[in-house]
Design a protein around this motif. Sequence first.
Motif, PDB file in Angstrom:
ATOM      1  N   ILE A 106     -35.164 -13.738  -2.048  1.00  0.00           N
ATOM      2  CA  ILE A 106     -34.568 -14.616  -2.733  1.00  0.00           C
ATOM      3  C   ILE A 106     -33.161 -14.671  -2.241  1.00  0.00           C
ATOM      4  N   PRO A 107     -32.418 -15.718  -1.812  1.00  0.00           N
ATOM      5  CA  PRO A 107     -30.591 -14.784  -1.022  1.00  0.00           C
ATOM      6  C   PRO A 107     -30.216 -15.484  -2.640  1.00  0.00           C
ATOM      7  N   TRP A 108     -29.386 -14.296  -2.097  1.00  0.00           N
ATOM      8  CA  TRP A 108     -28.085 -14.496  -3.364  1.00  0.00           C
ATOM      9  C   TRP A 108     -27.686 -16.694  -3.512  1.00  0.00           C
ATOM     10  N   SER A 109     -27.579 -16.556  -2.725  1.00  0.00           N
ATOM     11  CA  SER A 109     -27.303 -17.874  -2.512  1.00  0.00           C
ATOM     12  C   SER A 109     -27.455 -19.379  -3.285  1.00  0.00           C
ATOM     13  N   MET A 110     -28.824 -18.716  -4.096  1.00  0.00           N
ATOM     14  CA  MET A 110     -29.822 -19.274  -4.658  1.00  0.00           C
ATOM     15  C   MET A 110     -29.683 -18.833  -6.015  1.00  0.00           C
ATOM     16  N   ILE A 111     -29.390 -17.357  -6.631  1.00  0.00           N
ATOM     17  CA  ILE A 111     -29.162 -16.708  -7.596  1.00  0.00           C
ATOM     18  C   ILE A 111     -27.915 -17.266  -8.057  1.00  0.00           C
ATOM     19  N   GLU A 112     -27.671 -17.479  -9.496  1.00  0.00           N
ATOM     20  CA  GLU A 112     -26.814 -17.697 -10.000  1.00  0.00           C
ATOM     21  C   GLU A 112     -26.044 -16.428 -10.940  1.00  0.00           C
ATOM     22  N   ARG A 113     -26.770 -15.809 -11.839  1.00  0.00           N
ATOM     23  CA  ARG A 113     -26.745 -15.341 -12.522  1.00  0.00           C
ATOM     24  C   ARG A 113     -27.722 -13.945 -12.192  1.00  0.00           C
ATOM     25  N   VAL A 114     -27.552 -13.070 -12.427  1.00  0.00           N
ATOM     26  CA  VAL A 114     -28.217 -11.887 -12.640  1.00  0.00           C
ATOM     27  C   VAL A 114     -27.840 -11.171 -14.475  1.00  0.00           C
ATOM     28  N   ASP A 115     -29.178 -11.189 -14.615  1.00  0.00           N
ATOM     29  CA  ASP A 115     -29.136 -10.128 -16.571  1.00  0.00           C
ATOM     30  C   ASP A 115     -29.719  -9.080 -16.580  1.00  0.00           C
ATOM     31  N   ILE A 116     -29.308  -7.717 -17.020  1.00  0.00           N
ATOM     32  CA  ILE A 116     -30.146  -7.171 -17.287  1.00  0.00           C
ATOM     33  C   ILE A 116     -30.278  -6.840 -18.693  1.00  0.00           C
ATOM     34  N   PRO A 117     -31.341  -6.554 -19.269  1.00  0.00           N
ATOM     35  CA  PRO A 117     -31.636  -6.221 -20.915  1.00  0.00           C
ATOM     36  C   PRO A 117     -30.947  -4.968 -21.984  1.00  0.00           C
ATOM     37  N   GLN A 118     -30.044  -5.153 -22.766  1.00  0.00           N
ATOM     38  CA  GLN A 118     -29.087  -4.212 -22.865  1.00  0.00           C
ATOM     39  C   GLN A 118     -30.369  -3.261 -23.814  1.00  0.00           C
ATOM     40  N   THR A 119     -31.717  -2.720 -23.463  1.00  0.00           N
ATOM     41  CA  THR A 119     -32.372  -2.251 -24.154  1.00  0.00           C
ATOM     42  C   THR A 119     -32.759  -0.127 -23.090  1.00  0.00           C
ATOM     43  N   ARG A 120     -33.358   0.294 -23.517  1.00  0.00           N
ATOM     44  CA  ARG A 120     -32.715   1.584 -23.578  1.00  0.00           C
ATOM     45  C   ARG A 120     -33.906   2.301 -22.210  1.00  0.00           C
ATOM     46  N   TRP A 121     -34.692   1.556 -21.722  1.00  0.00           N
ATOM     47  CA  TRP A 121     -35.303   1.132 -20.893  1.00  0.00           C
ATOM     48  C   TRP A 121     -35.373  -0.129 -19.927  1.00  0.00           C
ATOM     49  N   ALA A 122     -34.510  -0.352 -19.398  1.00  0.00           N
ATOM     50  CA  ALA A 122     -34.502  -2.057 -18.559  1.00  0.00           C
ATOM     51  C   ALA A 122     -35.610  -1.418 -17.059  1.00  0.00           C
ATOM     52  N   GLU A 123     -36.801  -2.529 -18.081  1.00  0.00           N
ATOM     53  CA  GLU A 123     -37.458  -2.442 -16.648  1.00  0.00           C
ATOM     54  C   GLU A 123     -37.148  -4.134 -16.047  1.00  0.00           C
ATOM     55  N   LEU A 124     -36.431  -4.899 -16.467  1.00  0.00           N
ATOM     56  CA  LEU A 124     -36.227  -6.126 -16.168  1.00  0.00           C
ATOM     57  C   LEU A 124     -35.511  -6.673 -15.302  1.00  0.00           C
ATOM     58  N   LEU A 125     -35.542  -7.796 -15.264  1.00  0.00           N
ATOM     59  CA  LEU A 125     -33.783  -8.340 -14.297  1.00  0.00           C
ATOM     60  C   LEU A 125     -34.282  -9.462 -14.704  1.00  0.00           C
ATOM     61  N   TYR A 126     -33.468 -10.255 -15.312  1.00  0.00           N
ATOM     62  CA  TYR A 126     -33.507 -11.934 -14.988  1.00  0.00           C
ATOM     63  C   TYR A 126     -33.391 -12.464 -14.260  1.00  0.00           C
ATOM     64  N   LEU A 127     -33.257 -13.164 -13.161  1.00  0.00           N
ATOM     65  CA  LEU A 127     -32.382 -14.231 -11.966  1.00  0.00           C
ATOM     66  C   LEU A 127     -32.146 -15.623 -13.001  1.00  0.00           C
ATOM     67  N   THR A 128     -30.837 -16.067 -13.011  1.00  0.00           N
ATOM     68  CA  THR A 128     -30.881 -17.741 -13.015  1.00  0.00           C
ATOM     69  C   THR A 128     -30.802 -17.718 -11.554  1.00  0.00           C
ATOM     70  N   VAL A 129     -31.666 -18.908 -11.715  1.00  0.00           N
ATOM     71  CA  VAL A 129     -31.913 -19.122 -10.140  1.00  0.00           C
ATOM     72  C   VAL A 129     -31.193 -21.116  -9.965  1.00  0.00           C
ATOM     73  N   ARG A 130     -30.101 -21.672  -9.405  1.00  0.00           N
ATOM     74  CA  ARG A 130     -29.905 -22.445  -8.927  1.00  0.00           C
ATOM     75  C   ARG A 130     -31.578 -23.845  -9.276  1.00  0.00           C
ATOM     76  N   LYS A 131     -30.400 -24.864 -10.129  1.00  0.00           N
ATOM     77  CA  LYS A 131     -31.588 -25.717 -10.118  1.00  0.00           C
ATOM     78  C   LYS A 131     -32.397 -26.343  -8.955  1.00  0.00           C
ATOM     79  N   ASP A 132     -31.741 -26.743  -7.717  1.00  0.00           N
ATOM     80  CA  ASP A 132     -32.447 -27.009  -6.564  1.00  0.00           C
ATOM     81  C   ASP A 132     -32.089 -26.245  -5.799  1.00  0.00           C
ATOM     82  N   ALA A 133     -32.544 -25.152  -6.045  1.00  0.00           N
ATOM     83  CA  ALA A 133     -33.489 -24.023  -5.071  1.00  0.00           C
ATOM     84  C   ALA A 133     -34.986 -24.554  -4.812  1.00  0.00           C
ATOM     85  N   ASP A 134     -35.451 -23.822  -4.749  1.00  0.00           N
ATOM     86  CA  ASP A 134     -36.404 -23.745  -3.156  1.00  0.00           C
ATOM     87  C   ASP A 134     -37.089 -23.478  -4.008  1.00  0.00           C
ATOM     88  N   PRO A 135     -38.175 -24.206  -4.491  1.00  0.00           N
ATOM     89  CA  PRO A 135     -39.599 -22.953  -5.518  1.00  0.00           C
ATOM     90  C   PRO A 135     -40.145 -21.603  -4.830  1.00  0.00           C
TER      91      PRO A 135
END
Length: 135
Positions: A106-135
């Motif tokens: 997933i190239p950086w040009s397709m990613i709008e935002r990266v969120d990391i949940p504020q928990t004790r053990w963050a095991e997930l990264l939430y990637l917000t991908v552009r709407k016009d990005a290739d699925p």
Amino acid sequence: MTDDQSSIANRDQSAKQPALVLQPSTRALIGVVCVMAIFFVYLSLIAVGQIEMSRPTSGVGEGLFAILFLVIIVFVVVKARQVDFTKPIMLIGPDGITGQKLPKLIPWSMIERVDIPQTRWAELLYLTVRKDADP
């Protein structure tokens, strides 16, 4: 080759290296499975009456919890067999993000935002991908 040329060559090689490599931990997996197995054995011994409690119990509840722990152990082992422990789980580098469960980079040009949940053990990264990005 001069010092300037060698430092440029080293910088070019380091630019291609990933910034963050997340490796799977076999030690943690074995630890979790062993602790769950100990709970399973303990609850099973209570359920069959080999270990006496301070209050008499029928052993049905302990037996059900022992079965639940056995199901969880089997689930964890089956999921662990799907992970390739010789390869990193995720690579975050200058080109983008790739991993074992991702079909391709997933190239950086397709990613709008990266969120990391504020928990004790963050095991997930939430990637917000552009709407016009290739699925």
